[in-house]
Design an enzyme around this catalytic site. Structure first.
Site, PDB file in Angstrom:
ATOM      1  N   TYR A  26       0.773  -1.213   0.004  1.00  0.00           N
ATOM      2  CA  TYR A  26      -0.177   0.068   0.004  1.00  0.00           C
ATOM      3  C   TYR A  26       0.969   1.121   0.071  1.00  0.00           C
ATOM      4  CZ  TYR A  26      -2.645   3.868   1.664  1.00  0.00           C
ATOM      5  OH  TYR A  26      -3.217   5.274   1.642  1.00  0.00           O
ATOM      6  N   HIS A  48      -2.582  16.864  -3.495  1.00  0.00           N
ATOM      7  CA  HIS A  48      -2.762  16.895  -1.638  1.00  0.00           C
ATOM      8  C   HIS A  48      -2.458  18.543  -1.648  1.00  0.00           C
ATOM      9  CE1 HIS A  48      -3.962  12.994  -2.207  1.00  0.00           C
ATOM     10  NE2 HIS A  48      -4.406  13.020  -1.012  1.00  0.00           N
ATOM     11  N   ASN A 102       2.315  12.051   5.238  1.00  0.00           N
ATOM     12  CA  ASN A 102       1.532  11.381   5.958  1.00  0.00           C
ATOM     13  C   ASN A 102       1.973  11.329   7.285  1.00  0.00           C
ATOM     14  OD1 ASN A 102       0.617   7.884   5.907  1.00  0.00           O
ATOM     15  ND2 ASN A 102      -0.765   9.464   5.981  1.00  0.00           N
ATOM     16  N   TYR A 150     -13.280  32.977  46.194  1.00  0.00           N
ATOM     17  CA  TYR A 150     -12.683  31.996  45.605  1.00  0.00           C
ATOM     18  C   TYR A 150     -11.506  32.255  44.555  1.00  0.00           C
ATOM     19  CZ  TYR A 150     -16.251  29.217  47.530  1.00  0.00           C
ATOM     20  OH  TYR A 150     -17.158  28.153  48.382  1.00  0.00           O
ATOM     21  N   ARG A 196      -8.625  32.764  46.831  1.00  0.00           N
ATOM     22  CA  ARG A 196      -8.363  31.775  47.753  1.00  0.00           C
ATOM     23  C   ARG A 196      -8.142  30.217  47.125  1.00  0.00           C
ATOM     24  NH1 ARG A 196     -12.955  29.751  51.211  1.00  0.00           N
ATOM     25  NH2 ARG A 196     -13.831  31.827  50.731  1.00  0.00           N
ATOM     26  N   PHE A 225      -0.696   7.789  11.863  1.00  0.00           N
ATOM     27  CA  PHE A 225      -0.990   8.995  11.063  1.00  0.00           C
ATOM     28  C   PHE A 225      -2.109   9.717  11.922  1.00  0.00           C
ATOM     29  CE2 PHE A 225      -2.973   6.012   8.143  1.00  0.00           C
ATOM     30  CZ  PHE A 225      -4.161   6.204   8.388  1.00  0.00           C
ATOM     31  N   GLU A 248     -12.083   6.825   4.582  1.00  0.00           N
ATOM     32  CA  GLU A 248     -11.057   7.454   5.847  1.00  0.00           C
ATOM     33  C   GLU A 248     -12.194   8.018   6.669  1.00  0.00           C
ATOM     34  OE1 GLU A 248      -8.651  10.504   3.930  1.00  0.00           O
ATOM     35  OE2 GLU A 248      -7.434   8.559   3.232  1.00  0.00           O
TER      36      GLU A 248
END
Length: 502
Positions: free
Chosen positions: A38, A68, A180, A268, A271, A317, A406
């Site tokens: 792959y 990409h 990746n 608060y 404190r 990834f 995906e």
């Protein structure tokens, strides 16, 4: 931060180059022996069932980078790009990515030559890593795209030439190894976390100075209390604040005879500050552990195991660990800003500030005729409100990509960018508290400040005058925020802690 922010030179150890070369040779052997690997001789994502002939493997990697590189918006800052590049080179040098040593060497040459690829901010969902932004970085490695050098933009090819390198011809898997991974979200998150620790020290200084301004009680910071609930962050914050208040005769304590009049305890936001800011510090420490693990991990796919002569496909990834850590960081910084704003509000409120004028109106003015710090608190409130909206967890969302192949994504880059924005807002909120506290100290006009708080007060007054008559507070806030942003307040805290051995 040395390489990202200060442009420190980067070197690669011979052992790292040897590891990288072993991974590359192993991939070559596997490619000759295996039918399908792959990302090496297949398509990507939903197209992974398509086998690519050997003669097209180089074009496959180049097309991956080109296609990409689809991010949008303004480019990341130089320090984010430098961090991204350094982190990507480091993960490739682990030796499990199957790339030639020339790949990380070229990235490091660009770093040392101050050549910074244009990487747009938006376009990654943090699933198969930060595919799109890392592709923009990789464009320059193959002589495409554009890069910044000493304030001007040049072509990717020119950038390489300035760095003394030739455009890379990507071999099998090298494009996928470049894009990746989680390095965009990791770069943003790492720098945000670094600055968050500095902000926490500034917040401790603001808290201590605010205690001086309201003549607050130090009993809530007593070590004996925190030893009975020993969360590490809580103990550290309480100790730090007491260190800054050392030698003060303005703050009060039931264990000493001085100033025992008035309310026996503070609101608060004063404190309970060790418990609140301590939880913030503990959250920072969790994020730090997560990011440090990620920095030194192999995060592409598939991964090469030279010792076992095998190539395995997995999901390192995926950005979920970073995404969730960034959401925690956002919540922690937002909490820090929330409690800071509440102390500012208390300093302005005559029912809580132990005798200071309403809204800290200057000595030369009168409440009503003058508004003092009234609108300054509005700004703090607006910033805190924005932070509360931004703390919605990005990691709780997922939008499937690549034809549902995906099908679960991390949204890590968005989580990291939100954290960075919350940090920016919080710096202003803490700056506003520092301004209000310094004004309160000046209006009080009597008593000796602590060793640390006195130095913080002088730092502020060296740059910003006491408010005597109403004036625009914009420049004052920006000036003190700059001190916070650049670590000047935090540096005082560090020096005081170092001096006392904390």
């Amino acid at each position: 931060m040395q390489a990202a922010r200060l442009n420190a030179p980067v070197t690669i150890s011979p052992s790292a180059l040897e590891r990288t070369l072993r991974g590359s040779k192993t991939l070559d052997q596997l490619l000759n022996e295996k039918d399908v690997i792959y990302g090496v001789n297949t398509g990507f994502g939903a197209l992974s069932d398509l086998k690519i002939p050997r003669e097209s493997l180089e074009l496959l990697q180049i097309n991956l980078i080109r296609s990409h590189a689809a991010s949008v918006g303004p480019g990341h800052s130089t320090e984010i790009v430098r961090a991204l590049m350094l982190l990507r080179a480091n993960t490739l040098l682990i030796g499990n990515s199957g790339v030639r040593p020339e790949i990380p060497e070229t990235i490091v040459s660009l770093l040392n030559g101050h050549i910074h690829p244009f990487v747009p901010e938006k376009g990654s969902v943090g699933a198969s890593g930060d595919l799109s932004p890392l592709s923009h970085m990789a464009l320059v490695l193959i002589g495409e795209g554009r890069a910044e050098h000493k304030g001007r933009w040049v072509s990717g090819a020119k950038g390489l030439k300035l760095a003394g390198r030739e455009p890379l011809v990507l071999k099998a898997k090298e494009g996928l190894a470049l894009n990746n991974g989680t390095q965009q979200m990791l770069a943003i998150g790492s720098i945000a976390l670094y600055d968050s620790y500095s902000l926490l020290l500034s917040a401790e200084a603001a808290l201590a100075l605010s205690l001086e301004a309201i003549q607050g009680w130090t009993d809530a910071f007593d070590k004996r209390i925190h030893d009975l609930r020993p969360h590490q962050g809580q103990r550290v914050v309480a100790s730090d604040v007491l260190t800054l208040l050392r030698n003060s005769n303005t703050v009060r304590s039931v264990t000493k005879t001085r100033n025992r009049d008035g309310r026996p305890q503070d609101p608060y936001s004063f404190r309970c500050a060790p418990q609140v800011l301590g939880a913030v510090k503990d959250a920072f420490d969790y994020v730090k552990k997560t990011l440090e693990t990620e920095m030194n991990s192999a995060t592409d796919n598939p991964l090469i195991f030279p010792k076992d002569k095998v190539c395995l496909s997995g999901g390192n990834f995926h950005g979920q660990p970073i995404s969730m850590a960034m959401d925690i960081l956002s919540l922690a910084i937002s909490t820090l800003s929330n409690i800071s704003e509440r102390r500012t509000a208390a300093l302005l409120d005559p029912s809580l500030n132990n005798g200071l004028p309403a809204f800290l109106v200057g000595k030369g003015s009168h409440p009503g005729l003058s508004s003092g710090f009234m609108a300054v608190q509005y700004t703090a409130t607006a910033l805190v409100a924005e932070n509360k909206t931004l703390t919605h967890p990005a990691s709780s969302d997922s939008i499937p990509t690549s034809s549902n192949f995906e099908d679960f994504v991390s949204m890590g880059p968005g989580a990291a960018q939100k954290a960075a924005k919350i940090l920016e807002n919080a710096e202003y909120v803490v700056a506003i508290e520092l301004l209000a506290a310094a004004q309160g100290v000046d209006l009080r006009g009597s008593g000796k400040l602590g060793t640390g708080t006195g130095k913080v007060h002088r730092l502020i007054r060296n740059r910003v005058k006491t408010l005597t008559q109403d004036r625009s507070s914009h420049e004052d806030i920006e000036e003190v925020r700059s001190m916070v942003r650049h670590g000047l307040v935090a540096d005082i805290v560090k020096r005081e802690l170092s001096r006392t051995g904390n």
